[in-house]
Design an enzyme around this catalytic site. Structure first.
Site, mmCIF file in Angstrom:
data_model
loop_
_atom_site.group_PDB
_atom_site.id
_atom_site.type_symbol
_atom_site.label_atom_id
_atom_site.label_comp_id
_atom_site.label_asym_id
_atom_site.label_seq_id
_atom_site.Cartn_x
_atom_site.Cartn_y
_atom_site.Cartn_z
ATOM 1 N N GLY A 99 -7.686 -8.252 1.051
ATOM 2 C CA GLY A 99 -6.395 -8.277 1.729
ATOM 3 C C GLY A 99 -5.707 -9.632 1.691
ATOM 4 O O GLY A 99 -4.519 -9.714 1.422
ATOM 5 N N GLY A 158 -12.348 -4.653 1.958
ATOM 6 C CA GLY A 158 -13.771 -4.329 2.041
ATOM 7 C C GLY A 158 -14.223 -3.415 0.913
ATOM 8 O O GLY A 158 -15.328 -3.566 0.379
ATOM 9 N N LYS A 204 -15.450 -16.437 5.810
ATOM 10 C CA LYS A 204 -16.883 -16.301 6.009
ATOM 11 C C LYS A 204 -17.655 -16.079 4.723
ATOM 12 O O LYS A 204 -17.365 -15.186 3.947
ATOM 13 C CB LYS A 204 -17.164 -15.139 6.972
ATOM 14 C CG LYS A 204 -16.740 -15.460 8.393
ATOM 15 C CD LYS A 204 -17.430 -14.568 9.398
ATOM 16 C CE LYS A 204 -17.003 -13.137 9.183
ATOM 17 N NZ LYS A 204 -17.444 -12.197 10.168
ATOM 18 N N ARG A 213 0.813 -1.223 0.000
ATOM 19 C CA ARG A 213 0.000 0.000 0.000
ATOM 20 C C ARG A 213 0.844 1.269 0.000
ATOM 21 O O ARG A 213 0.435 2.277 -0.560
ATOM 22 C CB ARG A 213 -0.951 -0.001 1.196
ATOM 23 C CG ARG A 213 -2.155 -0.880 0.950
ATOM 24 C CD ARG A 213 -3.068 -0.899 2.135
ATOM 25 N NE ARG A 213 -4.392 -1.415 1.782
ATOM 26 C CZ ARG A 213 -5.310 -1.734 2.677
ATOM 27 N NH1 ARG A 213 -5.070 -1.598 3.965
ATOM 28 N NH2 ARG A 213 -6.481 -2.183 2.277
HETATM 29 C C1 3PG Z 1 -8.491 -2.115 5.022
HETATM 30 O O1 3PG Z 1 -7.454 -2.556 5.516
HETATM 31 O O2 3PG Z 1 -9.372 -2.843 4.544
HETATM 32 C C2 3PG Z 1 -8.648 -0.622 4.926
HETATM 33 O O3 3PG Z 1 -7.458 0.045 5.244
HETATM 34 C C3 3PG Z 1 -9.792 -0.172 5.772
HETATM 35 O O4 3PG Z 1 -9.550 -0.475 7.111
HETATM 36 P P1 3PG Z 1 -10.781 -0.706 8.095
HETATM 37 O O5 3PG Z 1 -11.424 -2.001 7.683
HETATM 38 O O6 3PG Z 1 -10.199 -0.730 9.475
HETATM 39 O O7 3PG Z 1 -11.725 0.464 7.881
#
Ligand code: 3PG
Ligand code: MG
Length: 402
Positions: free
Chosen positions: A357, A380, A202, A43
């Site tokens: 991720g 997400g 999940k 990132r």
């Molecule tokens: C992630 O790692 O998916 C983003 O940086 C968002 O982080 P968060 O899910 O803690 O909002």
């Protein structure tokens, strides 16, 4: 509005006046840390092109990001200092790392002629997640323009993502624009066969994506722990494997919908069964019926070969989530087989995307980040976009323009 149309009106960096101005850049520098060091700098590297483009055009930068989930309190282990060092190396410039997000020190630094200022972890301030108007105004006061390059955070309605763009001239950074364009390519006129490869823990996280993709894909290939919930919904005995019992009806409906639409749903037929998920616990490849009281921790070789054939022949592939507990070597074979099949599809000209991720982490671990056409930095955020939702951070930029 349909998420697929947002990109047409996204203001780009070229639309923004930046020369001799301080530009607040929201980046997603939320990297995994291990013993205080960055475990994977994907990132940070992905945020560099936008920062360099702005610097080249004579901007001074105030970069900001969250790190982890400190929930409105200062947590020493979540300071951005290690990120600042890595960023300075990559930019080959000094990065002035602050130990506050807003306040006099931040004001002075942003008013100085320092090229690159990095504000402290945004989530040390409760106003960030609350999208507090005063906090957004304080951030905006540091700069004369705003760029959102934090694709991975753009599904969050937080102050730095949706509050600030309402207050300053704004644009999408290069990473944000590319992420949105590449992921939208999956939703708009993808080449067929289009295969979605889903895994991870999940099924509840992925049902929205599966439903939105049923209109578009030819096959859905499912591994990881979530496959056991689908198998259980079909009436298979999955032994001690993890099953989300509360979701079985919903899944049966989704499977029926897939059948009605002619979408193949491929599930494991053999698995690696283990007595525990820890390293070194006894494990062996078995058919579904042979799992017994053990739990499935990876897809088996027969399944991997079947999945691999379908994936390698695809013209479009989306991959989200590992096939097993790939962090443990003995349970990594299924994930590796899928990654190799995707690499083969890519080498034959298919358009392939890995999002989420854990898939990104698996490709990094395997040294295979080049195996896909596009490796998304969003977890997400990429899932929500693929569910057909408009991301709040993207909407906030578009609004500015209309
Ligand atoms: C992630 O790692 O998916 C983003 O940086 C968002 O982080 P968060 O899910 O803690 O909002
Ligand atoms: Mg997350």
């Amino acid at each position: 509005m349909n998420a697929a149309r947002t990109n047409f009106t996204l203001p780009t960096l070229e639309d923004l006046e930046v020369e001799d101005l301080r530009v607040l850049v929201r980046a997603d520098l939320n990297v995994p840390l291990e013993d205080g060091a960055i475990a994977d700098d994907l990132r940070v590297r992905a945020s560099v092109p936008t920062l360099e483009a702005l610097l080249e055009r004579g901007a001074r930068l105030a970069v900001c990001s969250h790190l982890g989930r400190p929930k409105g309190k200062v947590r020493e282990e979540l300071r951005l200092a290690p990120v600042a060092s890595r960023l300075a190396e990559l930019l080959q410039r000094d990065v002035l790392a602050l130990d506050e997000v807003v306040g006099e020190e931040a004001e002075r630094a942003c008013a100085s002629d320092a090229d690159v200022v990095l504000l402290e972890n945004l989530r040390f301030e409760p106003g960030e997640e609350a999208n507090d108007a005063g906090f957004a105004a304080a951030l905006a006061s540091f700069a004369q323009a705003y760029v959102n390059d934090a694709f991975g955070s753009s599904h969050r309605g937080h102050a730095s993502v949706v509050g600030v763009p309402a207050l300053l001239p704004c644009a999408a950074g290069l990473l944000l624009a590319r992420e949105v364009a590449e992921l939208e390519r999956l939703l708009e006129g993808p080449e067929h066969p289009f295969v979605a490869v889903l895994g991870g823990a999940k099924v509840s996280d992925k049902l929205g994506v599966i439903r939105n993709l049923l209109e578009r894909v030819d096959a859905v290939v499912v591994g990881g722990a979530m496959a056991f919930t689908l198998l259980a919904a079909q009436g298979h005995d999955v032994g001690g494997s993890r099953v989300e019992r509360g979701r079985l009806d919903e899944i049966r409906d989704t499977l029926k919908e897939a059948e009605a639409k002619g979408v193949d749903v491929l599930l494991p037929s053999d698995v690696m069964a283990a007595e525990g998920i820890g390293e070194g616990s006894p494990h062996e490849v078995v058919s579904l019926a042979g799992i017994g009281s053990r739990m499935g921790v990876d897809i088996g070789p027969e399944t991997a070969a079947r999945f691999g054939d379908v994936i390698a022949a695809a013209r479009t592939v989306l991959w989200n989530g590992p096939m097993g507990i790939f962090e443990i070597d003995d349970y990594a074979a299924g994930t590796k087989a899928v990654a190799l099949a995707i690499a083969e599809a890519t080498s034959k000209g298919a358009f392939t995307v890995a999002g989420g991720g854990d898939s990104a982490a698996a490709l990094v671990e395997l040294g295979m980040t080049d195996a896909v056409s596009h490796l998304s930095t969003g977890g997400g955020a990429s899932l929500e976009l693929l569910e057909g939702k408009e991301l709040p951070g993207v909407a906030a930029l578009r609004k500015e323009r209309s």
